[in-house]
Motif scaffolding. Structure first.
Motif, PDB file in Angstrom:
ATOM      1  N   VAL A  28       0.847  -1.198   0.000  1.00 48.29           N
ATOM      2  CA  VAL A  28       0.000   0.000   0.000  1.00 48.29           C
ATOM      3  C   VAL A  28       0.880   1.245   0.000  1.00 48.29           C
ATOM      4  CG1 VAL A  28      -1.654   1.333   1.369  1.00 48.29           C
ATOM      5  CG2 VAL A  28      -1.950  -1.121   1.112  1.00 48.29           C
ATOM      6  N   ALA A  29       1.940   1.216   0.820  1.00 44.94           N
ATOM      7  CA  ALA A  29       2.826   2.380   0.900  1.00 44.94           C
ATOM      8  C   ALA A  29       3.438   2.667  -0.465  1.00 44.94           C
ATOM      9  CB  ALA A  29       3.926   2.134   1.938  1.00 44.94           C
ATOM     10  N   LEU A  30       3.883   1.600  -1.148  1.00 44.31           N
ATOM     11  CA  LEU A  30       4.499   1.760  -2.455  1.00 44.31           C
ATOM     12  C   LEU A  30       3.519   2.372  -3.444  1.00 44.31           C
ATOM     13  CD1 LEU A  30       7.273   1.066  -3.574  1.00 44.31           C
ATOM     14  CD2 LEU A  30       6.312  -1.037  -4.475  1.00 44.31           C
ATOM     15  N   CYS A  31       2.273   1.829  -3.451  1.00 39.69           N
ATOM     16  CA  CYS A  31       1.268   2.350  -4.376  1.00 39.69           C
ATOM     17  C   CYS A  31       0.935   3.797  -4.058  1.00 39.69           C
ATOM     18  CB  CYS A  31      -0.003   1.508  -4.316  1.00 39.69           C
ATOM     19  SG  CYS A  31       0.235  -0.152  -4.925  1.00 39.69           S
ATOM     20  N   LEU A  32       0.787   4.081  -2.756  1.00 38.35           N
ATOM     21  CA  LEU A  32       0.479   5.449  -2.350  1.00 38.35           C
ATOM     22  C   LEU A  32       1.595   6.387  -2.786  1.00 38.35           C
ATOM     23  CD1 LEU A  32      -1.337   7.350  -0.692  1.00 38.35           C
ATOM     24  CD2 LEU A  32       0.077   6.828   1.287  1.00 38.35           C
ATOM     25  N   PHE A  33       2.837   5.949  -2.560  1.00 44.13           N
ATOM     26  CA  PHE A  33       3.988   6.782  -2.901  1.00 44.13           C
ATOM     27  C   PHE A  33       4.031   7.048  -4.404  1.00 44.13           C
ATOM     28  CE2 PHE A  33       8.414   6.819  -4.408  1.00 44.13           C
ATOM     29  CZ  PHE A  33       8.846   7.991  -3.812  1.00 44.13           C
ATOM     30  N   LEU A  34       3.898   5.962  -5.201  1.00 45.54           N
ATOM     31  CA  LEU A  34       3.984   6.145  -6.645  1.00 45.54           C
ATOM     32  C   LEU A  34       2.830   6.989  -7.158  1.00 45.54           C
ATOM     33  CD1 LEU A  34       5.224   2.632  -7.773  1.00 45.54           C
ATOM     34  CD2 LEU A  34       6.501   4.748  -7.586  1.00 45.54           C
ATOM     35  N   LEU A  82       4.061  11.757   3.743  1.00 47.46           N
ATOM     36  CA  LEU A  82       5.228  11.134   4.374  1.00 47.46           C
ATOM     37  C   LEU A  82       4.890  10.513   5.728  1.00 47.46           C
ATOM     38  CD1 LEU A  82       8.201  13.445   3.343  1.00 47.46           C
ATOM     39  CD2 LEU A  82       7.628  11.175   2.506  1.00 47.46           C
ATOM     40  N   PRO A  83       4.135  11.215   6.612  1.00 45.68           N
ATOM     41  CA  PRO A  83       3.772  10.559   7.882  1.00 45.68           C
ATOM     42  C   PRO A  83       2.974   9.281   7.674  1.00 45.68           C
ATOM     43  CG  PRO A  83       3.364  12.905   8.018  1.00 45.68           C
ATOM     44  CD  PRO A  83       3.726  12.618   6.603  1.00 45.68           C
ATOM     45  N   VAL A  84       2.030   9.301   6.727  1.00 44.99           N
ATOM     46  CA  VAL A  84       1.233   8.096   6.474  1.00 44.99           C
ATOM     47  C   VAL A  84       2.140   6.960   6.017  1.00 44.99           C
ATOM     48  CG1 VAL A  84      -0.505   7.075   4.960  1.00 44.99           C
ATOM     49  CG2 VAL A  84      -0.939   9.292   6.013  1.00 44.99           C
ATOM     50  N   LEU A  85       3.060   7.276   5.108  1.00 46.72           N
ATOM     51  CA  LEU A  85       3.985   6.245   4.617  1.00 46.72           C
ATOM     52  C   LEU A  85       4.800   5.676   5.773  1.00 46.72           C
ATOM     53  CD1 LEU A  85       5.367   7.833   1.317  1.00 46.72           C
ATOM     54  CD2 LEU A  85       3.717   5.988   1.545  1.00 46.72           C
ATOM     55  N   TYR A  86       5.268   6.575   6.632  1.00 45.27           N
ATOM     56  CA  TYR A  86       6.093   6.119   7.743  1.00 45.27           C
ATOM     57  C   TYR A  86       5.295   5.202   8.670  1.00 45.27           C
ATOM     58  CZ  TYR A  86       9.127   6.006  11.755  1.00 45.27           C
ATOM     59  OH  TYR A  86       9.918   5.561  12.772  1.00 45.27           O
ATOM     60  N   VAL A  87       4.054   5.632   8.983  1.00 43.80           N
ATOM     61  CA  VAL A  87       3.223   4.827   9.888  1.00 43.80           C
ATOM     62  C   VAL A  87       2.954   3.465   9.272  1.00 43.80           C
ATOM     63  CG1 VAL A  87       0.909   4.630  10.867  1.00 43.80           C
ATOM     64  CG2 VAL A  87       2.183   6.762  11.104  1.00 43.80           C
ATOM     65  N   LEU A  88       2.676   3.465   7.955  1.00 43.12           N
ATOM     66  CA  LEU A  88       2.424   2.194   7.276  1.00 43.12           C
ATOM     67  C   LEU A  88       3.625   1.264   7.394  1.00 43.12           C
ATOM     68  CD1 LEU A  88       0.561   3.063   3.966  1.00 43.12           C
ATOM     69  CD2 LEU A  88      -0.126   1.395   5.678  1.00 43.12           C
ATOM     70  N   MET A  89       4.814   1.819   7.186  1.00 43.80           N
ATOM     71  CA  MET A  89       6.008   0.982   7.197  1.00 43.80           C
ATOM     72  C   MET A  89       6.388   0.564   8.613  1.00 43.80           C
ATOM     73  SD  MET A  89       7.071   0.356   4.150  1.00 43.80           S
ATOM     74  CE  MET A  89       8.743  -0.237   4.366  1.00 43.80           C
ATOM     75  N   ALA A  90       6.399   1.540   9.538  1.00 47.01           N
ATOM     76  CA  ALA A  90       6.931   1.262  10.873  1.00 47.01           C
ATOM     77  C   ALA A  90       5.880   0.664  11.799  1.00 47.01           C
ATOM     78  CB  ALA A  90       7.505   2.540  11.470  1.00 47.01           C
ATOM     79  N   GLY A  91       4.630   1.099  11.640  1.00 45.10           N
ATOM     80  CA  GLY A  91       3.580   0.588  12.505  1.00 45.10           C
ATOM     81  C   GLY A  91       3.750   1.055  13.938  1.00 45.10           C
TER      82      GLY A  91
END
Lengths: 364, 382
Positions: free
Chosen positions: A101-107, A132-141
């Motif tokens: 999801v993070a990858l798709c969101l980022f792209l 960026l915060p959403v991506l970080y939360v998705l990755m780090a949890g």
């Protein structure tokens, strides 16, 4: 490492032949030309035949490692089997929807941000405060019921994108500051700026990564440890900043001195002149060059495999060493990795050429 | 703060603050680092350079063994770095110029093919190519035991190409001196003949004279019998080949990778340089009756060179720095040797400082040389 040279847009050296006679002249005009056409045609056909044979005719489409061992063609089951590992590394298997999801969101966000019309303060705020915060939360949890995943488990394509994108995003302001320092009329500031830029540009990226991996812990007070990923990220930021500074300096030199002087004559302060008059003009000129630099950095992030981070190239290489597949699908793995890098870099390159036409500026 | 309104004072104040911040940071880093090192019981200083290295290096152009000093091991690495970057720069430039000219061809097929070549090389990371070439070499060639014998004494296998090596018994210095003398005198003669040609407008036979001068001293030394040579041929053992000159697969993979990578950049630079020369130059040369190849060589390329040199400098610096990727495939370059030493002595700071210093110094040297060359070919305003 990535001394990308900014060249004028690739102008098609050959005007497209319009009529049949022009076609003939272009391909078979003179005996020498005809020979060139024949040789090139033969080379292209040979490559096409080899590639087609390897990819499809001789390829194995289902079956396991044993079937691949028998065949001389490509081993598609390998890709199917190892795809998730190659893309996401050691990220916990059940949680791999998160990097996806993070990858798709980022792209997706990148695609939207590439349109010059949406550029502005709003977009910048959206990236900084939402994306960026959403991506970080998705990755780090760790919050919202997502299990925490330590950075040592991050890997694959998301890591490659993160290192290059976050690297460039943080390096940009730093690089602009360095470029201003280098152009400053205060000698001490200038010397510090030049010193940093030349020091970093004079050594290979790998040495800076080594410094971050091996030397940085020595500079930390007792008990303070910095995450390995973060250290590599800082190294990439510093490295990128020096290259960005040189590009921005080129842009600054292109802005006529009269602009600066006019600003000062109006009674504006140095920072006001820089941020409201000089930098907007300078940055607009160097945007395509910055995109080219981004391509180079996207490729240079592969170097982190040398200090033991699991970027995309590294996950592909470890997939090749999987006991089930060892020595069977090496070429397949490398070709797959090359194809992924090629697609992203070529798309960015096309975007860079689009921007160049959009701004209609050219550089040396 | 009223005093900050004074521009002159402000300038001094900012610089003072900047310098003190940098010094403070440097001091803090130095203090913590030395405290940490003392705690971990790691020696500091450069004494380790004269100690025994104790590491084997698979490829070395100078005599080296594990009993030699650390400093010599680093020197071996440095020579390997220079060797591979120089050869890569040389071959890469030749390929790149050809590809760049091919890109400008009037034949659409050729120019597209060259475009594909450049794009394929520029859009895939160099490191990936290095792994790929290395793997292909290992894959394509047979193991040592089944080495292919190309000619007597030439063995091709996946541990490289082994061939007979020339060994100097005596007369190396003399031959070298004769060669240097020959080159110098040939250059002088060529300069004189060129000046005469420009003055008189007539071709002369100066180049033959120069060629004779170039080879004569070496021939004279050879004829005098001061040189004695011997061949050392590789011998096929059970697991490896010994003796002779061995070109290892790591070296070839690195050389090919760097060379192709450089050639793509050079091709783009050459194309841009040729395009920067105005059409009028082509047409004027054509009007004077010069054929296309001579127009390119005598009229267009010398002018394109002015545009080409500065970016070319950058690509040479890049290839020099990229040679550090050697560590990924195990070619013992400066960084890899330093890394091994670092792991063995634990003196990370000193080792990193040494190789960074070497890179920095050589980068500066390359850019100074290229700037000098650039000043020579630059348009002289009269």
């Amino acid at each position: 490492m990535s001394d990308t040279q900014v060249l004028p847009a690739a102008i098609d050296p050959v005007a497209r032949p319009a009529r049949r006679s022009e076609w003939r002249a272009a391909y078979f005009g003179t005996p020498g030309n005809a020979l060139t056409t024949l040789v090139c045609g033969a080379v292209i056909l040979l490559i096409a035949k080899l590639a087609f044979g390897w990819l499809f005719l001789d390829a194995v489409f289902d079956g396991g490692a044993d079937a691949c061992k028998q065949s001389s063609g490509a081993c598609w089951p390998f890709l199917a089997d190892k795809l998730r590992y190659m893309l996401f590394g050691f990220y916990p298997f059940e949680e791999q929807w998160r990097p996806l999801v993070a990858l798709c969101l980022f792209l997706g966000a990148c695609c939207v941000s590439m349109v010059p019309r949406v550029w502005g303060r709003g977009l910048l705020l959206a990236w900084a405060l939402v994306i960026l915060p959403v991506l970080y939360v998705l990755m780090a949890g760790g919050i919202f019921g997502l299990t925490a995943v330590p950075t040592s488990k991050w890997g694959g394509l998301p890591l490659s994108f993160m290192l290059s994108f976050v690297g460039l995003a943080f390096a940009l302001p730093l690089g602009i500051g360095l470029a201003l320092a280098r152009a400053s009329h205060l000698p001490a500031i200038r010397v510090l700026g030049v010193g940093f830029i030349e020091l970093v540009r004079g050594v290979p990226l790998i040495s800076i990564l080594f410094m971050a991996a091996v030397m940085l812990p020595l500079f930390m007070p007792d008990g303070v440890t910095i995450d390995k990923l973060l250290r590599a990220q800082v190294a990439i930021i510093l490295f990128a900043a020096a290259y960005i500074a040189e590009i921005v300096r080129g842009g600054l030199q292109d802005v006529p001195t009269g602009q600066y002087e006019a600003g000062r004559a109006l009674g504006l302060h140095y920072w006001q002149v820089m941020f409201k008059i000089v930098l907007p003009q300078a940055l607009k000129k160097v945007i395509p060059a910055l995109v080219s630099l981004f391509i180079a950095f996207f490729q240079d992030t592969t170097l982190v495999t040398i200090i033991g981070l699991l970027d995309f190239l590294d996950t592909v290489r470890t997939a090749l060493r999987d006991p089930d597949w060892q020595g069977i699908a090496v070429l397949e793995g490398y070709v797959f990795a090359a194809a992924v890098y090629f697609v992203f870099s070529a798309l960015m390159g096309a975007y860079s050429r689009f921007l160049e036409r959009h701004f209609n500026t050219s550089y040396r | 703060m009223l005093f900050l309104n004074d521009a002159r004072f402000r300038a001094v104040f900012y610089q003072f603050v900047a310098i003190s911040l940098v010094l403070l940071a440097a001091w803090a880093m130095y203090a913590t680092a030395s405290a940490n090192l003392a705690k971990q019981d790691i020696a500091t200083g450069f004494d380790f350079l004269s100690r025994q290295a104790g590491i084997a290096i698979s490829e070395s152009s100078i005599a080296y063994g594990p009993t030699d000093t650390v400093a010599r091991a680093i020197l071996v690495g440095l020579i390997n770095t220079i060797k591979v970057s120089f050869l890569a720069a040389l071959f890469g430039t030749i390929i790149g110029v050809l590809v760049g000219i091919g890109r400008m061809s009037t034949n659409p097929l050729l120019s597209r093919l060259m475009l594909a070549y450049v794009e394929l090389l520029r859009n895939v990371p160099l490191l990936l190519y290095l792994f790929l070439w290395y793997f292909l070499i290992i894959l394509v060639f047979p193991p040592v035991r089944q080495a292919i014998q190309l000619f007597p004494g030439f063995f091709l296998s996946n541990s490289g190409l082994a061939m007979p090596a020339l060994e100097w018994q005596s007369g190396f210095g003399l031959t070298f001196a004769a060669l240097a003398f020959g080159i110098a005198s040939a250059l002088v003669v060529r300069g004189v003949s060129q000046r005469r040609r420009i003055q008189s407008g007539k071709a002369n036979a100066g180049w033959i004279f120069a060629l004779v001068l170039l080879v004569l001293p070496v021939l004279a030394v050879w004829a005098s019998g001061a040189i004695s040579l011997s061949w050392s041929a590789p011998e096929a053992g059970r697991f490896r080949l010994t003796g002779g000159l061995q070109i290892r697969p790591e070296f070839v993979a690195l050389l090919v990778g760097l060379m192709l990578n450089l050639s793509a950049s050079v091709a783009e630079i050459v194309r841009a340089g040729i395009q920067a020369v105005s059409r009028g130059q082509w047409e004027a040369a054509q009007a004077l009756g010069l054929p296309r190849s001579r127009t390119l060589r005598l009229v267009v390329l010398p002018q394109a060179l002015r545009v080409i040199i500065p970016p070319l400098t950058n690509t040479y610096l890049t290839v020099f720095k990229n040679s550090s990727l050697a560590i990924a495939i195990g070619y013992p370059d400066l960084v890899m040797v330093s890394n091994t030493i670092m792991n063995q002595t634990g003196q990370a700071m000193e080792t990193i400082a040494i190789f960074m210093g070497i890179y920095l110094g050589l980068s500066v040297a390359i850019s100074l040389f290229m700037n000098w060359y650039n000043a020579r070919v630059a348009l002289k305003a009269r």
